[in-house]
Structures are given as structure tokens and as C-alpha cells.
Design an enzyme around this catalytic site. Structure first.
Site, PDB file in Angstrom:
ATOM      1  N   TYR A  29      27.943   1.785 155.175  1.00 35.94           N
ATOM      2  CA  TYR A  29      28.284   2.838 154.221  1.00 35.94           C
ATOM      3  C   TYR A  29      27.134   3.833 154.163  1.00 35.94           C
ATOM      4  O   TYR A  29      25.969   3.441 154.025  1.00 35.94           O
ATOM      5  CB  TYR A  29      28.516   2.227 152.835  1.00 35.94           C
ATOM      6  CG  TYR A  29      28.794   3.222 151.742  1.00 35.94           C
ATOM      7  CD1 TYR A  29      30.006   3.904 151.687  1.00 35.94           C
ATOM      8  CD2 TYR A  29      27.848   3.472 150.755  1.00 35.94           C
ATOM      9  CE1 TYR A  29      30.273   4.813 150.673  1.00 35.94           C
ATOM     10  CE2 TYR A  29      28.098   4.380 149.728  1.00 35.94           C
ATOM     11  CZ  TYR A  29      29.310   5.047 149.689  1.00 35.94           C
ATOM     12  OH  TYR A  29      29.568   5.953 148.691  1.00 35.94           O
ATOM     13  N   LYS A  34      16.947   5.415 146.478  1.00 33.98           N
ATOM     14  CA  LYS A  34      16.674   4.243 145.654  1.00 33.98           C
ATOM     15  C   LYS A  34      15.191   4.078 145.323  1.00 33.98           C
ATOM     16  O   LYS A  34      14.681   4.717 144.414  1.00 33.98           O
ATOM     17  CB  LYS A  34      17.269   2.997 146.303  1.00 33.98           C
ATOM     18  CG  LYS A  34      18.791   3.090 146.452  1.00 33.98           C
ATOM     19  CD  LYS A  34      19.429   1.801 146.849  1.00 33.98           C
ATOM     20  CE  LYS A  34      20.919   1.952 147.107  1.00 33.98           C
ATOM     21  NZ  LYS A  34      21.728   2.255 145.915  1.00 33.98           N
ATOM     22  N   ASP A  54      19.693   4.997 158.311  1.00 30.44           N
ATOM     23  CA  ASP A  54      19.989   5.108 156.888  1.00 30.44           C
ATOM     24  C   ASP A  54      19.233   3.987 156.177  1.00 30.44           C
ATOM     25  O   ASP A  54      19.694   2.850 156.106  1.00 30.44           O
ATOM     26  CB  ASP A  54      21.496   4.990 156.659  1.00 30.44           C
ATOM     27  CG  ASP A  54      21.869   5.033 155.182  1.00 30.44           C
ATOM     28  OD1 ASP A  54      20.957   4.982 154.330  1.00 30.44           O
ATOM     29  OD2 ASP A  54      23.078   5.093 154.882  1.00 30.44           O
TER      30      ASP A  54
END
Length: 439
Positions: free
Chosen positions: A144, A267, A239
Site C-alpha cells: 500500500y 510517520k 516506500d
């Protein structure tokens, strides 16, 4: 466990917010429950509006490597807020955080701060297309990369087919240039490149998959991607929104010894505040406006609160932190596996450092197909059992559990004891289900 206030607030929220939440997994639909509304958190614990407290393994889905609301971070944020929450102009904090990021991840020679991981990934792909003059990208089934249209695709009838949209509102045209291969399957990557010669701008990959549950890369997989990109003139995009500064100070790329062309971060880089970043080789990032023609902008990008939190978070990383987190992760993983074994429940626990996923399946989980062989109903029963015992795991079989430096060995041991009871409930439910089928 009383949840009267959360239930009432959820009813109210559903008249105001789509599904009553601002991000889908929070609705608890995958675990057959209603969400708890959290009013405060500290260290490794959260408290809901009914006064229930839990040991938290969601940890805001990864950013809180130092725990909830560390006092020194809160103090730093308060000081920063007094000087202004957003300037819409450059500040010294952006430069300081950029220097820290580059020191930890040498592959990032230039960096652009944004406000989310989705912004980072879609912007990195735009840079790759501009640099190569090619349109297509290759992603992996089960990975994702945010909710940009080009990423919301699934494989068609085979790895060589174009992606098809998985969400209404995503046009076939938007997903037509997205190709899909199998995670941990270099042969599928080669086949896609052979069928699309000189058309693929980039491979984008989670170097440690975390969005089908935790699935580490097989030996040699990431290096094979690097070699494929180098040979074909495509770019390699990591990613590392989850793995960046979580897997190691230099991210998963440091552990693997593989240097991507571009990296996406989020994050931990914001210490719990909304933030993202993308960066990489100087020649590629110098294509980004205003240095170059690739346009990307953001009103709150680089805002002083996010930069302050990111700096504090990265400056408090240490070897001791990573070794302690890995030890806690190993203890928790072993305890969950033992609890399942004792109850006669099939379970595979995948772990990478301080992140893990217990999959309710009897087969090793190495890719999307094996991940989705796990039983979500068993996980849902396990989740409810853990919640009733004061443990707050992710409300989905296909998400990662996160540990922080605020978690203690005592917390982990309490979690393992809770898992023993929850696993026995899962086993009893399974036996009752079989008896009902037989009847």
C-alpha cells in the site's frame, strides 16, 4: 468493559463523518466491533472516554517509537507553538531536519517535506516519470502506497496485465499505467519488464511490507529489484513510510544494503504529527519546483510543529533503542506463538524488529496470497478477547503491531498472558463452529 460513551459518540459521529471515522480501519468493521473513542494517551497506554485503559500496540500506526506524549517532546512542541504554528515561509527547522535525515539516510541527497505519506509517494512517482520520460510504474500486490488513484489497483488476470481499479471513483485511465507483480517474486518482475520494454518509469515497493501485515523481503529480493532497475533505466523507489527509522536508523535500505533512487518517508519523521517527505539523488530532486519543472506544493509543508517533533524524535534514536525494541518484539512474537500452540490454534507470527503480525494460518506468510490465507474471523475473535483483557491490538488481521520504547517487559508479559486466554476462546469458538456444521 463498559463502552457506553464510545457507543453513543459513534452513533453521533456516523451522522457527521463517513462511517463515523476519518480513516476506514478505525471503524472496527473488520473485527466485528464498534470503535473506542480515545481521550488521552501516555507512554504505552491509551484511555477511552469510558475510562478503560489499554496497552496500545497500534501506536498511531507506527510514528510513536518513543511512546505516547513523551514529556520532553510535549515541552518542545509547546515552546515551538508559542513562536507560531505555521509560517507559510521557510524556517530554520526545515533545514535542521533535512540535515538530520540526510545524515541518517545517505541515499537522500535532497529532500522535500510534505504533509502525508500519500503526498510523498505520488510526488516521487511524478519525479520518476519526469526523469525517465516513461509513464508506467510497477507496484506489488499487497503493498500500500497511499490512496492516490494510481496506487489503488489490483492485479488483473496475470502479472502481465494492467492494473484494474479497486475503488469506485478511480478511472481505468488513472490506473492503466500501473503494473502489478508478486512481492518476493523476482521472476514476476522480470516478466513484467520483458512485456513492457522501455515503458516502466519506476518500481515502488515497501522494502518491508507492512500493509498486508508484516512480510519481510526474501533474501536477495530487494537487490534483484535494484539490478532490474539499473539494467532497464527505471528508478527504484522505496516506500519507507513505515520502515523509515523504524527498521533501523537508516531504514530498511540500510539493513538490506540496497540504495534506492528515491525514498518516501512519513510517520516517525514527524514524531506523531502529520508529515511526509520524499527525497533521493540530487539530480532527480533538482527536477522539483522551484529548482526544476516538476510541480509540487503544500501550504503546511515543513510547518514548525511537525519539524520540531521530527527533530526531537530522530535526535533521540540510539543503538540501545533498536536493540531493546528488537528484544521486546522477539519476546512478544514468541509469546503469541506459544499461546496459540498451547491452545491448538494455527498461527504464523511474522516479525521485523519492533513490528509484527500474528497471522491465523498454518502456512508461512511470504506474499499477498499467503497473507490472505489467514483467517480474519479468528483474528476478530482474538482481537475482541485481547480488548476485553486490556490490550489494544490493530483492529485488522492485515495490519502491523508496533512496539515503542515506552513498552516494558512487564507490558509484554501481560500481553502474552492475555493472549493465552484469548487463544483459548478462539479455539473454543472454532470447535463450536465445527460442531454446528456437523449438526
Amino acid at each position: 468493559m463498559k463502552t457506553i460513551r464510545s457507543s453513543r459518540l459513534f452513533t453521533r459521529a456516523q451522522t457527521l463523518l463517513p462511517g463515523g471515522v476519518d480513516s476506514p480501519v478505525r471503524a472496527f468493521k473488520a473485527v466485528g466491533a464498534s470503535p473506542l473513542f480515545i481521550r488521552r494517551a501516555a507512554g504505552a497506554r491509551i484511555e477511552d472516554i469510558d475510562g478503560n485503559t489499554f496497552i496500545d500496540y497500534v501506536m498511531s500506526w507506527g510514528p510513536l517509537i518513543h511512546g505516547h506524549a513523551p514529556r520532553a517532546l510535549v515541552k518542545a512542541l509547546a515552546a515551538a507553538a508559542r513562536d507560531g504554528t505555521s509560517f507559510g515561509a521557510p524556517s530554520p527547522l526545515e533545514v535542521e531536519l533535512a540535515e538530520r535525515v540526510r545524515a541518517l539516510m545517505p541515499s537522500i541527497e535532497r529532500v522535500r517535506f510534505v504533509s502525508s505519506g500519500t503526498e510523498a509517494t505520488m510526488s516521487a512517482v511524478r519525479v520518476a516519470r519526469a526523469a525517465t520520460g516513461r509513464d508506467r510504474i510497477l507496484k506489488f500486490e499487497g503493498c500500500y502506497h497511499g490512496h492516490a488513484d494510481a496506487f489503488l489497483v489490483k492485479a488483473g488476470s496475470g502479472a502481465l496485465t494492467l492494473g484494474t481499479p479497486t475503488s469506485p471513483g478511480v478511472t481505468r485511465a488513472a490506473s492503466a499505467d500501473t503494473l502489478v507483480a508478486g512481492y518476493n517474486d523476482p521472476a514476476s518482475v522480470h516478466r513484467v519488464f520483458d512485456a513492457n520494454r522501455d515503458q516502466i518509469a519506476a518500481i515502488i515497493v515497501e522494502p518491508i511490507a507492512g500493509n498486508m501485515g508484516v512480510v519481510p523481503p526474501a533474501d536477495g529480493f530487494l537487490r534483484a529489484l535494484r539490478e532490474q532497475c539499473t539494467a532497464s533505466g527505471a528508478l527504484l523507489i522505496f516506500d519507507e513510510v513505515i520502515s523509515g527509522f523504524r527498521a533501523a536508523p537508516g531504514g530498511a535500505q540500510a539493513l538490506a544494503g540496497v540504495r534506492p533512487d528515491l525514498t518516501c518517508l512519513g510517520k516517525i519523521i514527524g514524531g506523531g504529527l502529520p508529515v511526509g517527505a520524499y527525497g533521493g539523488r540530487a539530480d532527480l530532486m533538482d527536477l522539483v519546483s522551484p529548482a526544476g519543472p516538476v510541480y509540487q506544493a503544500g501550504t503546511l509543508s515543513g510547518n514548525p510543529l511537525a519539524m520540531t517533533a521530527g527533530l526531537w524524535c530522530l535526535n533521540h534514536l540510539s543503538r540501545k533503542l533498536y536493540s531493546s525494541l528488537a528484544a521486546l518484539g522477539a519476546r512478544l512474537a514468541a509469546g503469541l506463538a506459544a499461546a496459540a500452540r498451547d491452545a491448538g490454534v494455527a498461527l504464523q507470527v511474522n516479525r521485523s524488529g519492533s513490528v509484527l503480525t500474528p497471522f491465523f494460518t498454518d502456512r508461512p506468510v511470504r506474499d499477498f496470497a499467503s497473507a490472505t490465507s489467514a483467517d480474519p474471523e479468528r483474528y476478530a475473535a482474538f482481537f475482541r478477547g485481547m480488548l476485553s483483557r486490556g490490550i489494544y491490538p490493530p483492529p485488522s488481521q492485515f495490519e502491523a503491531w508496533f512496539l515503542s520504547m515506552a513498552h516494558t517487559r512487564r507490558d509484554v508479559d501481560k500481553t502474552i498472558r492475555a493472549a493465552k486466554g484469548a487463544m483459548r476462546e478462539v479455539a473454543r469458538a472454532g470447535r463450536a463452529g465445527k460442531a454446528g456444521e456437523a449438526g
